[in-house]
Design an enzyme around this catalytic site. Sequence first.
Site, PDB file in Angstrom:
ATOM      1  N   PHE A 265       2.623  -1.236   9.458  1.00  0.00           N
ATOM      2  CA  PHE A 265       1.197  -1.202   9.795  1.00  0.00           C
ATOM      3  C   PHE A 265       0.946  -0.976  11.295  1.00  0.00           C
ATOM      4  CE2 PHE A 265       0.715  -4.302   6.082  1.00  0.00           C
ATOM      5  CZ  PHE A 265      -0.008  -3.434   5.280  1.00  0.00           C
ATOM      6  N   SER A 296       4.095   4.715   2.463  1.00  0.00           N
ATOM      7  CA  SER A 296       3.304   4.014   3.489  1.00  0.00           C
ATOM      8  C   SER A 296       3.149   2.565   3.061  1.00  0.00           C
ATOM      9  CB  SER A 296       1.909   4.637   3.602  1.00  0.00           C
ATOM     10  OG  SER A 296       1.095   4.204   2.522  1.00  0.00           O
ATOM     11  N   ASP A 297       2.852   1.681   3.994  1.00  0.00           N
ATOM     12  CA  ASP A 297       2.468   0.339   3.554  1.00  0.00           C
ATOM     13  C   ASP A 297       1.054   0.425   2.972  1.00  0.00           C
ATOM     14  OD1 ASP A 297       2.455  -2.337   2.936  1.00  0.00           O
ATOM     15  OD2 ASP A 297       3.100  -3.035   4.900  1.00  0.00           O
ATOM     16  N   HIS A 298       0.646  -0.665   2.345  1.00  0.00           N
ATOM     17  CA  HIS A 298      -0.614  -0.739   1.607  1.00  0.00           C
ATOM     18  C   HIS A 298      -1.803  -0.318   2.489  1.00  0.00           C
ATOM     19  CE1 HIS A 298      -3.626  -2.525  -1.028  1.00  0.00           C
ATOM     20  NE2 HIS A 298      -2.668  -2.688  -1.932  1.00  0.00           N
ATOM     21  N   ALA A 300      -1.983   1.845   4.729  1.00  0.00           N
ATOM     22  CA  ALA A 300      -1.655   2.113   6.136  1.00  0.00           C
ATOM     23  C   ALA A 300      -2.129   3.497   6.576  1.00  0.00           C
ATOM     24  CB  ALA A 300      -0.154   1.958   6.375  1.00  0.00           C
TER      25      ALA A 300
END
Length: 751
Positions: A265, A296-298, A300
């Site tokens: 993030f 990607s992160d959640h 992001a």
Amino acid sequence: MILMKRKYFHFRAVYMIALSVALTLIVNAQVWKPDANIERRVDSLLALMTLEEKIGQLNQMDARWDPEQRRNVITPEQGELLKKGLIGSYLNIIGAEVTKDFQRVAVEESRLGIPLIFGYDVIHGYRTIFPIPLGTASSWNPIAIESAARIAATEATTAGLHWTFAPMVDIARDPRWGRVAEGAGEDVYLGSEIAKAAVRGFQGKIFSDLTTIAACAKHYAAYGGALAGRDYNIVDISERTLRETYLPPFKAAVDAGVMTLMSAFNEISGVPATANNFIMTDVLRNEWGFNGFVVSDHSAVMELLHHGVATDTAEAAVKALSAGVDMEMVTGFYLKKIAGAVKSGKIQVSVIDESVRRVLRVKFALGLFENPYRNCDPSRESKEILTQKSRAFARELAGQSIVLLKNEGNILPLKKDMKTLAVIGPLADNTMDPLGSWSAQGRAEDVVSVLQGFKSGVSSSTKILYSKGCEIATSDTSSFAEAERIASQSDAVVLVVGENRDMSGEAASRSMIDLPGVQHDLIKRIHATGKPVVLVLMNGRPLTIPWEAEHVPAILETWYLGVEAGNAIADVLFGTVNPSGKLPVTFPRNVGQVPLYYDFKNTGRPPSQEKYTSKYLDVPNTPQFAFGHGLSYTKFEYSKLTLNKKTMKRNEPLIVTAQVKNVGTRAGTEVVQLYIRDLVGSVTRPMKQLKRFARIDLKSGESKTVEFTLLPEDLMMYDIDMKRIVEPGKFKVFVGTSSVDVIETEFEVGR
Ligand code: BGC
């Protein structure tokens, strides 16, 4: 096929903890490289795909949860997307039946029938919950960590899953950051060994095996460097720190064959990780040769707007994808914006092709094209989850994860047949918090509380008195009196205190890391009764406990130990298991010392009696409990530190031996630690760096010679020109029981 299956069930059954002296013998896997056949299949499939279908492979979605049916359902809208091949992956859909329903639409009703890949956070167990990662890291036992990941993978694959968002390999040096709980602590070498072990455990030996799940090294990169320990905060570090401290565990995971990574993030010195071409492409792909994909992160990708590096959703999507973030988690920006960006010339189809290739490679390697329903067999779900064998292993690993911080007057172990024992504290009769954060499908009803563990751990004639004493985080002291009363009626008191499980993990930073609520006051009151007090800590980060460290005679750090918490704590407290855990992270004396870690540098004014030196007026520079610290019920003596040579060439190995003797009266396990210091370099070097460790078992009176081989790469550093080399000059080598309790000698590397 049946024979093959059987063989791997047998393989899974081997959960025994092996001696980790064998560590150095583990053959490391390679950077994952799919074979030519997979590459051919990927290319021919890619040639058939429309631009929209390609983008679909890069789109990961959440599914709708139907509270009435208590399962995920396919909404009409998502049904349409699935049929058009516009969803490549789901997260958080769990269960053999339900994943089959989603998979069936993708495979049987879309034009090309490309299977979905299902991901989930299986962090420290699926249903059999093991200690949190910071806990298992305290075992310094990568072989056991690998076995735990194997069990987690086996369980997860019974529920339709193909992919776990683990291990988290972020180095964490600020205990305020709640996610310190999810990783292996502060050290680069220990963190890298554990990263490799977890990848091996999750991914198994054969990717298409039914019990393999793809691992995901996260959060790439430097997420643990969040300024002031505040989650998601900016990270401002030099390339040197990035390469020396934060990247090595990711490199280790890649070298162990990890198939996926997750972007972080945070920004790194002005460039968000999720739009960071340098880390995603230059380093990960070009330097390290990574062939898998990055998710990607959640949200992001969406957050690039908040970071202020994209003016709109299209720019955010283009920046992330161009940097090398192949799959987008949840917000659908790729799906909505990338086709338009291709038309307007903002991104080339070749970039998309490359990302699709990476995703398809993983799907092929997992055998999803041959068997898209590979993990959708409900009969496995009931047979292979939370077995007696897994629980027994969880107990053993939990026992190894406990760190004995202090044992003044050897008040531990407690006698199993004492007359009356008081068990006090808000975490004593608690079955939820020992699960820790990210407990997947772990359930409180599976957890053995400390109180339950004690009841089966002591003799039947021992009376156990229990009082909660207080809540974890309120100011209510009304139960203190009762706690005091039972303490005074007992021969000894075990106080079980700490944080609740939501106080660490994601979005759980704390500015003060002391015991929350009135627990400290409770400890003082109980201590004042004059009874022998044992403090059992349950928490997801180092805590500041200066008063307790000084006054309470015995302290055990137990982290969150998972389903077998109570049994494992009883095993250690009553001496069935001799503690062997060592801290993977430094305990500061107060928050003002943070960040405090063992591999610090000397500075130009190292602390001394002189005023103008690098120190505080109000607290020593030293920690409360040092990295690598952890006591045993026996004592180990170190001697005969010997090198096979005192001067060596840059490309030669060095053999270091030391003798360790158990000079106490009971058998024990010691984690022998080897550190080095490069005395003079073209740039400054840390005062100590861990380079090897080994767990050894010693009977009372027994000695063993431990041998470590240091390789040239162990002495390497980034020189003043950022080249990774061994610089000539003198080195110190230390061997001992913690980062501060060592014996030492020197050697010299010639030109
Ligand atoms: C976390 C990740 C996790 C992801 C999916 C994010 O909020 O940062 O660690 O894997 O959610 O659940």
